[in-house]
Enzyme design. Structure first.
Site, PDB file in Angstrom:
ATOM      1  N   THR A 121      -4.584   0.112  -3.475  1.00 25.19           N
ATOM      2  CA  THR A 121      -4.252   0.720  -2.123  1.00 25.19           C
ATOM      3  C   THR A 121      -3.356   1.793  -2.333  1.00 25.19           C
ATOM      4  OG1 THR A 121      -4.353  -1.692  -1.442  1.00 25.19           O
ATOM      5  CG2 THR A 121      -2.845  -0.032  -0.322  1.00 25.19           C
TER       6      THR A 121
ATOM      7  N   GLY B  52       4.078  -1.453  15.843  1.00 24.57           N
ATOM      8  CA  GLY B  52       5.023  -1.937  14.633  1.00 24.57           C
ATOM      9  C   GLY B  52       5.554  -0.824  14.149  1.00 24.57           C
TER      10      GLY B  52
ATOM     11  N   TYR C 217       7.482   0.370   7.800  1.00 18.22           N
ATOM     12  CA  TYR C 217       7.191   1.318   6.780  1.00 18.22           C
ATOM     13  C   TYR C 217       6.127   2.301   7.340  1.00 18.22           C
ATOM     14  CZ  TYR C 217      10.222  -0.646   3.117  1.00 18.22           C
ATOM     15  OH  TYR C 217      11.202  -1.013   2.304  1.00 18.22           O
ATOM     16  N   ILE C 218       4.651   1.611   7.602  1.00 16.05           N
ATOM     17  CA  ILE C 218       3.716   2.243   7.681  1.00 16.05           C
ATOM     18  C   ILE C 218       3.745   3.051   9.178  1.00 16.05           C
ATOM     19  CG2 ILE C 218       1.237   2.115   8.334  1.00 16.05           C
ATOM     20  CD1 ILE C 218       1.153   0.168   5.931  1.00 16.05           C
TER      21      ILE C 218
ATOM     22  N   LEU D 227       6.390   4.167  10.718  1.00 14.21           N
ATOM     23  CA  LEU D 227       7.340   5.245  11.009  1.00 14.21           C
ATOM     24  C   LEU D 227       7.046   6.569  10.036  1.00 14.21           C
ATOM     25  CD1 LEU D 227      10.404   3.038  11.413  1.00 14.21           C
ATOM     26  CD2 LEU D 227       9.155   4.190  13.043  1.00 14.21           C
ATOM     27  N   GLU D 228       6.479   6.244   9.199  1.00 14.55           N
ATOM     28  CA  GLU D 228       5.770   7.212   7.960  1.00 14.55           C
ATOM     29  C   GLU D 228       4.688   8.147   8.685  1.00 14.55           C
ATOM     30  OE1 GLU D 228       7.143   5.684   3.672  1.00 14.55           O
ATOM     31  OE2 GLU D 228       5.123   5.869   4.112  1.00 14.55           O
TER      32      GLU D 228
ATOM     33  N   HIS E   6      28.216  19.340  -8.878  1.00 13.29           N
ATOM     34  CA  HIS E   6      28.564  20.140  -7.638  1.00 13.29           C
ATOM     35  C   HIS E   6      27.828  21.541  -7.474  1.00 13.29           C
ATOM     36  CE1 HIS E   6      30.683  21.432  -4.059  1.00 13.29           C
ATOM     37  NE2 HIS E   6      30.970  22.649  -4.567  1.00 13.29           N
TER      38      HIS E   6
HETATM   39  P1  FAD Z   1      -3.570  -3.023  -4.651  1.00 13.35           P
HETATM   40  O1  FAD Z   1      -2.865  -1.695  -4.884  1.00 13.35           O
HETATM   41  O2  FAD Z   1      -3.904  -3.360  -3.142  1.00 13.35           O
HETATM   42  O3  FAD Z   1      -4.460  -3.076  -5.532  1.00 13.35           O
HETATM   43  C1  FAD Z   1      -5.519  -4.051  -5.478  1.00 13.35           C
HETATM   44  C2  FAD Z   1      -6.899  -3.726  -5.943  1.00 13.35           C
HETATM   45  O4  FAD Z   1      -7.751  -4.813  -6.261  1.00 13.35           O
HETATM   46  C3  FAD Z   1      -7.821  -2.950  -4.812  1.00 13.35           C
HETATM   47  O5  FAD Z   1      -8.053  -1.587  -5.628  1.00 13.35           O
HETATM   48  C4  FAD Z   1      -8.721  -3.666  -4.417  1.00 13.35           C
HETATM   49  O6  FAD Z   1     -10.069  -2.937  -4.419  1.00 13.35           O
HETATM   50  C5  FAD Z   1      -8.920  -4.757  -5.794  1.00 13.35           C
HETATM   51  N1  FAD Z   1      -9.905  -5.971  -5.570  1.00 13.35           N
HETATM   52  C6  FAD Z   1      -9.509  -6.730  -4.660  1.00 13.35           C
HETATM   53  N2  FAD Z   1     -10.335  -7.857  -4.674  1.00 13.35           N
HETATM   54  C7  FAD Z   1     -10.862  -7.875  -5.856  1.00 13.35           C
HETATM   55  C8  FAD Z   1     -11.857  -8.231  -6.456  1.00 13.35           C
HETATM   56  N3  FAD Z   1     -12.244  -9.648  -6.163  1.00 13.35           N
HETATM   57  N4  FAD Z   1     -12.534  -7.994  -7.648  1.00 13.35           N
HETATM   58  C9  FAD Z   1     -12.165  -6.558  -7.948  1.00 13.35           C
HETATM   59  N5  FAD Z   1     -11.264  -5.945  -7.201  1.00 13.35           N
HETATM   60  C10 FAD Z   1     -10.649  -6.429  -6.396  1.00 13.35           C
HETATM   61  N6  FAD Z   1       4.568   1.049  -1.727  1.00 13.35           N
HETATM   62  C11 FAD Z   1       5.688   1.890  -2.281  1.00 13.35           C
HETATM   63  O7  FAD Z   1       6.180   1.301  -3.483  1.00 13.35           O
HETATM   64  N7  FAD Z   1       5.762   3.159  -1.911  1.00 13.35           N
HETATM   65  C12 FAD Z   1       5.113   3.644  -0.894  1.00 13.35           C
HETATM   66  O8  FAD Z   1       5.297   4.635  -0.668  1.00 13.35           O
HETATM   67  C13 FAD Z   1       3.889   2.856  -0.338  1.00 13.35           C
HETATM   68  N8  FAD Z   1       3.295   3.518   0.608  1.00 13.35           N
HETATM   69  C14 FAD Z   1       2.171   3.010   0.980  1.00 13.35           C
HETATM   70  C15 FAD Z   1       1.587   3.370   2.138  1.00 13.35           C
HETATM   71  C16 FAD Z   1       0.729   2.574   2.744  1.00 13.35           C
HETATM   72  C17 FAD Z   1      -0.307   3.443   3.866  1.00 13.35           C
HETATM   73  C18 FAD Z   1       0.460   1.599   2.415  1.00 13.35           C
HETATM   74  C19 FAD Z   1      -1.074   0.637   3.096  1.00 13.35           C
HETATM   75  C20 FAD Z   1       0.943   0.829   1.467  1.00 13.35           C
HETATM   76  C21 FAD Z   1       1.932   1.528   0.649  1.00 13.35           C
HETATM   77  N9  FAD Z   1       2.554   0.959  -0.320  1.00 13.35           N
HETATM   78  C22 FAD Z   1       3.789   1.473  -0.830  1.00 13.35           C
HETATM   79  C23 FAD Z   1       2.488  -0.464  -0.614  1.00 13.35           C
HETATM   80  C24 FAD Z   1       1.788  -0.508  -2.071  1.00 13.35           C
HETATM   81  O9  FAD Z   1       0.378   0.319  -1.762  1.00 13.35           O
HETATM   82  C25 FAD Z   1       1.388  -1.817  -2.534  1.00 13.35           C
HETATM   83  O10 FAD Z   1       2.587  -2.450  -2.762  1.00 13.35           O
HETATM   84  C26 FAD Z   1       0.898  -1.742  -3.763  1.00 13.35           C
HETATM   85  O11 FAD Z   1      -0.433  -1.107  -3.673  1.00 13.35           O
HETATM   86  C27 FAD Z   1       0.142  -3.265  -4.382  1.00 13.35           C
HETATM   87  O12 FAD Z   1      -0.230  -3.182  -5.527  1.00 13.35           O
HETATM   88  P2  FAD Z   1      -1.354  -4.340  -5.978  1.00 13.35           P
HETATM   89  O13 FAD Z   1      -1.555  -3.890  -7.409  1.00 13.35           O
HETATM   90  O14 FAD Z   1      -0.557  -5.601  -5.735  1.00 13.35           O
HETATM   91  O15 FAD Z   1      -2.363  -4.113  -5.154  1.00 13.35           O
HETATM   92  P1  NAD Z   2       6.248  -3.651   8.024  1.00 13.85           P
HETATM   93  O1  NAD Z   2       6.431  -4.982   7.845  1.00 13.85           O
HETATM   94  O2  NAD Z   2       6.771  -2.965   7.371  1.00 13.85           O
HETATM   95  O3  NAD Z   2       6.352  -3.468   9.584  1.00 13.85           O
HETATM   96  C1  NAD Z   2       5.891  -3.972  10.594  1.00 13.85           C
HETATM   97  C2  NAD Z   2       6.738  -3.974  11.672  1.00 13.85           C
HETATM   98  O4  NAD Z   2       5.674  -4.604  12.881  1.00 13.85           O
HETATM   99  C3  NAD Z   2       7.705  -4.879  12.244  1.00 13.85           C
HETATM  100  O5  NAD Z   2       8.852  -4.078  12.731  1.00 13.85           O
HETATM  101  C4  NAD Z   2       7.414  -6.007  13.079  1.00 13.85           C
HETATM  102  O6  NAD Z   2       8.595  -6.317  13.793  1.00 13.85           O
HETATM  103  C5  NAD Z   2       6.187  -5.259  13.898  1.00 13.85           C
HETATM  104  N1  NAD Z   2       5.465  -6.486  14.543  1.00 13.85           N
HETATM  105  C6  NAD Z   2       4.914  -7.245  14.071  1.00 13.85           C
HETATM  106  N2  NAD Z   2       3.994  -7.955  14.878  1.00 13.85           N
HETATM  107  C7  NAD Z   2       4.186  -7.242  16.028  1.00 13.85           C
HETATM  108  C8  NAD Z   2       3.413  -7.169  17.368  1.00 13.85           C
HETATM  109  N3  NAD Z   2       2.607  -8.286  17.470  1.00 13.85           N
HETATM  110  N4  NAD Z   2       3.678  -6.171  18.219  1.00 13.85           N
HETATM  111  C9  NAD Z   2       4.789  -5.077  17.963  1.00 13.85           C
HETATM  112  N5  NAD Z   2       5.271  -5.156  16.783  1.00 13.85           N
HETATM  113  C10 NAD Z   2       4.911  -6.046  15.815  1.00 13.85           C
HETATM  114  O7  NAD Z   2       4.580  -3.662   7.910  1.00 13.85           O
HETATM  115  P2  NAD Z   2       3.686  -2.373   7.839  1.00 13.85           P
HETATM  116  O8  NAD Z   2       4.562  -0.898   8.277  1.00 13.85           O
HETATM  117  O9  NAD Z   2       2.446  -2.597   8.332  1.00 13.85           O
HETATM  118  O10 NAD Z   2       3.539  -2.075   6.209  1.00 13.85           O
HETATM  119  C11 NAD Z   2       3.179  -3.025   5.397  1.00 13.85           C
HETATM  120  C12 NAD Z   2       3.766  -2.916   4.178  1.00 13.85           C
HETATM  121  O11 NAD Z   2       3.309  -1.887   3.331  1.00 13.85           O
HETATM  122  C13 NAD Z   2       5.349  -2.678   4.149  1.00 13.85           C
HETATM  123  O12 NAD Z   2       6.158  -4.168   4.368  1.00 13.85           O
HETATM  124  C14 NAD Z   2       5.718  -2.294   2.950  1.00 13.85           C
HETATM  125  O13 NAD Z   2       6.076  -3.214   2.063  1.00 13.85           O
HETATM  126  C15 NAD Z   2       4.460  -1.310   2.400  1.00 13.85           C
HETATM  127  N6  NAD Z   2       4.538   0.008   2.813  1.00 13.85           N
HETATM  128  C16 NAD Z   2       5.610   0.537   2.005  1.00 13.85           C
HETATM  129  C17 NAD Z   2       5.943   1.989   2.083  1.00 13.85           C
HETATM  130  C18 NAD Z   2       6.865   2.552   1.188  1.00 13.85           C
HETATM  131  O14 NAD Z   2       7.500   1.887   0.388  1.00 13.85           O
HETATM  132  N7  NAD Z   2       7.434   3.830   1.666  1.00 13.85           N
HETATM  133  C19 NAD Z   2       5.205   2.668   3.169  1.00 13.85           C
HETATM  134  C20 NAD Z   2       4.265   2.048   3.688  1.00 13.85           C
HETATM  135  C21 NAD Z   2       3.866   0.636   3.611  1.00 13.85           C
END
Ligand code: FAD
Ligand code: NAD
Length: 466
Positions: A42, A181, A184-185, A187-188, A445
């Site tokens: 992801t 919601g 994180y997502i 607001l970014e 500084h």
């Molecule tokens: P994943 O990255 O989800 O990887 C799991 C992988 O497993 C996937 O590629 C999937 O295809 C594969 N998979 C699943 N099932 C199978 C199967 N049965 N066989 C083979 N492959 C399989 N986190 C941060 O720290 N900083 C950020 O800035 C940040 N920004 C984000 C922005 C967005 C829009 C999103 C959605 C998430 C963001 N995150 C961020 C969260 C971060 O992406 C996840 O916490 C992280 O990717 C988790 O890593 P993971 O390895 O556990 O899982």
């Molecule tokens: P989140 O948990 O960060 O935020 C979800 C928000 O939705 C909360 O404020 C919650 O109160 C609200 N909510 C829940 N149900 C609702 C409803 N029915 N109606 C209105 N509001 C509701 O989840 P996310 O933004 O989907 O992101 C998922 C995860 O991905 C994050 O928790 C974070 O771990 C990861 N992520 C991290 C980054 C980063 O590190 N910069 C960026 C993107 C995503």
């Protein structure tokens, strides 16, 4: 005949690929099974990397429009969204290919297909063309990540009703975007599209944004985002979303019970993510889940089946890439008989908006709840010379230190560059620093990081510049 490995990692995201590399470094014959065509999970494909690319490019677009005010004459600043998206895709492609290269370098065998656990010692890979490959293994590490949560009865079509993946890949700038919601997502992505010209509405169930963060930070963040033009509907429930092919009709109810409707070109649902345990055959193998349907593990990341481990978003804890990576390394070292471990008290969190938000350790609310007596030091970027010089002086640094021992317990920052600055505090806190240690450390500084030193001085009410 089945290929024989000492470890098979299912999932090639930041948890899985880092774990596979570490296992290989430790001498294990290792395979990594990934269902996507590219590695990186992801994070690299549809998460951290593409979102940070668009956050950077949209911020530059907005800054370019204001250069005139700073004495830099430029022509009309126009958006070319197609090029911007191509640039994003290039960043993703470079990094996912980079993981492929690292696998080759570290001799990790990469299998492209869906992995399922046939037995405690066999992973079955089904490739896209439906070929079956059997991998025999001593250890299995599940790192299958997470998937976005849908609202009941509302399916993502990634055109009108979007998950984060759809919001990262829009072909034109929506006139109006509703985001459900305010985390994180939301607001970014809200920042990206608002900067590119959308009218952005955030509907949040709670009466504050970014739940879990220090309340003072979250309310300052809300104030700043409102000033940037994002419209917030707090304490508001989504009753219903109708996908009307060219628009979405979102029925909402505020805290007084008043119903209204928002009509938008697109609606992004960002109400959290859930563990991805699909296709793994866990029930048959006897791997238990917890009450939130995440894989249950002990302190050594071991599931209820002895030689099957799980890490990353698929287990409990913050869903962050660096947390998954830390677990990937720790579990590999534990399997090798070493003492890998993750300090869950010190996992930084960063929101990459402008200004950024960066946090680590305990919030003021958590300290109060735990009856821990603390001192507070605060310093505003308005009083930081670098921030003033570059016209970027929003936000503040807040340090929480133990009242008696002075040990730093939490650091919460909102401001420019704080996403980088938080690493200083992560290191300091890992070493058990007191606020006095920080206050007596010479900071260059003029830098933004001087605000950390000043906040530390302010713990004992002796800040110099405020
Ligand atoms: P994943 O990255 O989800 O990887 C799991 C992988 O497993 C996937 O590629 C999937 O295809 C594969 N998979 C699943 N099932 C199978 C199967 N049965 N066989 C083979 N492959 C399989 N986190 C941060 O720290 N900083 C950020 O800035 C940040 N920004 C984000 C922005 C967005 C829009 C999103 C959605 C998430 C963001 N995150 C961020 C969260 C971060 O992406 C996840 O916490 C992280 O990717 C988790 O890593 P993971 O390895 O556990 O899982
Ligand atoms: P989140 O948990 O960060 O935020 C979800 C928000 O939705 C909360 O404020 C919650 O109160 C609200 N909510 C829940 N149900 C609702 C409803 N029915 N109606 C209105 N509001 C509701 O989840 P996310 O933004 O989907 O992101 C998922 C995860 O991905 C994050 O928790 C974070 O771990 C990861 N992520 C991290 C980054 C980063 O590190 N910069 C960026 C993107 C995503």
């Amino acid at each position: 005949m089945a290929e024989k490995f000492q470890a098979v990692v299912i999932g090639g995201g930041p948890g899985g690929y880092v774990c596979a590399i570490r296992l290989s470094q430790l001498g294990f014959r290792t395979a990594c099974v990934e269902a996507r065509n590219t590695l990186g999970g992801t994070c690299l494909n549809v998460g951290c990397i593409p979102s940070k690319s668009l956050l950077n490019l949209s911020e530059n677009f907005q800054k370019a429009k204001k250069l005139q005010n700073l004495g830099i004459e430029v022509g009309e600043v126009k958006l070319n969204l197609e090029k911007m998206m191509k640039n994003k895709e290039k960043s993703v492609s470079i990094l996912t290919k980079g993981v492929e290269f690292l696998f080759k370098k570290n001799k990790v065998s990469h299998f492209n297909g869906t992995g399922s656990i046939a037995s405690a010692n066999e992973v079955l890979v089904t490739t896209k063309d439906n070929k079956k490959i059997s991998l025999n293994t001593d250890n299995i590490i599940i790192s299958t990540g997470s998937i976005p949560v849908e609202l009941p009865g509302i399916k993502f079509d990634e055109k009108i009703v979007l998950s984060s993946s759809g919001a990262l890949d829009l072909k034109s700038v929506p006139k109006k975007m509703v985001i459900v919601g305010g985390g994180y997502i939301g607001l970014e992505m809200g920042s990206v599209w608002s900067r590119l010209g959308s009218e952005v509405h955030v509907v949040e169930a709670l009466n504050y944004i970014t739940p879990g963060m220090d309340k003072e930070i979250s309310s300052e963040f809300l104030k700043i985002l409102k000033k940037q033009g994002i419209i917030f509907h707090l304490e508001t429930k989504v009753q219903n979303i109708k996908n009307e092919k060219n628009s979405a009709k979102i029925s909402i109810q505020d805290k007084t019970g008043k119903n209204s409707e928002l009509i938008a070109d697109v609606v992004l649902i960002s109400v959290g993510r859930k563990a991805n345990t699909k296709n793994l055959n866990l029930e048959k193998i006897g791997v238990s889940l917890d009450n939130k349907k995440r894989i249950k593990v002990n302190k050594e990341f071991r599931t209820s089946t002895k030689n099957i481990f799980a890490i990353g978003d698929v287990i409990s804890g913050p869903m962050l890439a660096h947390k998954a990576e830390e677990e990937g390394i720790a579990v590999a070292e534990l399997i090798a008989g070493q003492s890998g471990h993750v300090n869950y008290d010190l996992i930084p969190g960063v929101i990459y908006t402008s200004p950024e938000v960066a946090v680590i350790g305990k919030t003021e609310e958590q300290l109060k709840e735990g009856n821990i007596k603390y001192k507070v030091g605060k310093f505003p970027f308005m009083a930081n010379s670098r921030a003033k010089t570059v016209n970027n002086a929003e936000g503040f640094v807040k340090i929480l230190a133990d009242e008696k021992t002075d040990k730093v317990l939490g650091v919460h920052m909102i401001g420019s560059h704080v996403g980088e600055m938080i690493a200083e505090m992560a290191v300091a806190m890992e070493f058990g620093a007191s606020s006095e240690d920080i206050a007596r450390t010479c900071h260059a500084h003029p830098t933004f990081s001087e605000a950390i030193k000043e906040a530390a001085l302010s713990v004992e009410k002796r800040a110099i510049h405020s």
